[in-house]
Design a protein around this motif. Structure first.
Motif, mmCIF file in Angstrom:
data_model
loop_
_atom_site.group_PDB
_atom_site.id
_atom_site.type_symbol
_atom_site.label_atom_id
_atom_site.label_comp_id
_atom_site.label_asym_id
_atom_site.label_seq_id
_atom_site.Cartn_x
_atom_site.Cartn_y
_atom_site.Cartn_z
ATOM 1 N N ASN A 168 2.338 2.522 -5.094
ATOM 2 C CA ASN A 168 3.058 3.654 -5.681
ATOM 3 C C ASN A 168 4.296 3.278 -6.481
ATOM 4 O OD1 ASN A 168 1.254 5.541 -4.553
ATOM 5 N ND2 ASN A 168 2.296 5.333 -2.592
ATOM 6 N N ILE A 169 4.880 2.112 -6.227
ATOM 7 C CA ILE A 169 6.124 1.756 -6.908
ATOM 8 C C ILE A 169 5.976 0.502 -7.765
ATOM 9 C CG2 ILE A 169 8.535 1.092 -6.573
ATOM 10 C CD1 ILE A 169 8.446 2.761 -3.970
ATOM 11 N N ALA A 170 5.517 -0.594 -7.171
ATOM 12 C CA ALA A 170 5.555 -1.886 -7.869
ATOM 13 C C ALA A 170 4.507 -2.011 -8.969
ATOM 14 C CB ALA A 170 5.392 -3.021 -6.865
ATOM 15 N N LEU A 171 3.255 -1.679 -8.689
ATOM 16 C CA LEU A 171 2.220 -1.843 -9.714
ATOM 17 C C LEU A 171 2.434 -0.942 -10.929
ATOM 18 C CD1 LEU A 171 -1.040 -2.430 -7.647
ATOM 19 C CD2 LEU A 171 0.395 -4.099 -8.813
ATOM 20 N N PRO A 172 2.859 0.311 -10.765
ATOM 21 C CA PRO A 172 3.149 1.107 -11.963
ATOM 22 C C PRO A 172 4.327 0.569 -12.789
ATOM 23 C CG PRO A 172 2.800 2.552 -10.098
ATOM 24 C CD PRO A 172 2.847 1.155 -9.565
#
Length: 179
Positions: A105-109
């Motif tokens: 939810n945070i790092a890949l986007p």
């Protein structure tokens, strides 16, 4: 932030039972562990670099990393047996699901030029490995306190027997795939 773990046990298991044709909840594939590996190479001979990488990986994973050492001497890389060459963490249980939640939810986007994971990143036995190019995409790492932007490898180990089953599991959990 433990939503992914409870989601996996309830909604994901029921959805996968119908998709994969499982007759029991015990046949549904599950995520067993997540391994994070940050290889530093020759820069690890400097203790400040090693401490910095260990600190950053500890912030990302919420667990103290283990220093990996060279198993044999390689003259071409100027590495001797026993030299520190990186650090790694193995996450299981609650910490694993918390990390996966932050990763999805945070790092890949926030990752630059990230289009999604591909089927070629599976190993043929239901496990997937991929790299994160910039460790600063995690909010826990303070940009002002790092000396260099580094990447690390993520390996997600599942109980799935095939890549198709593992992809179905990871898609239900929210992993972005390129098709």
């Amino acid at each position: 932030m433990y939503m992914l773990g409870s989601l996996c046990k309830e909604a994901v298991a029921q959805s996968l039972m119908s998709k994969l044709g499982c007759s029991s909840v015990m046949q549904v594939p599950k995520v067993v562990k997540v391994c994070l590996n940050m290889g530093i190479g020759i820069g690890a001979m400097d203790s400040k670099v090693m401490d910095s990488c260990s600190r950053d990986l500890a912030l990302i994973s919420a667990q103290k990393p283990v220093v990996t050492r060279a198993r044999r001497s390689i003259a071409g890389f100027k590495i001797r047996k026993g030299f520190p060459i990186g650090c790694m963490v193995t996450l299981r249980g609650k910490k694993m699901y918390e990390f996966l939640d932050r990763l999805i939810n945070i790092a890949l986007p926030r990752e630059r030029d990230f289009k999604g994971l591909s089927m070629s990143q599976f190993d043929g036995h239901g496990n997937i490995s991929f790299g994160v190019k910039e460790h600063i995409s995690f909010l826990e790492v303070d940009y002002d306190k790092i000396d260099k932007v580094r990447g690390f490898d993520v390996s997600v180990v599942t109980t799935a027997k095939s890549d198709y089953d593992a992809k179905a599991l990871l898609t239900e959990l929210g992993f972005p795939f390129v098709n």
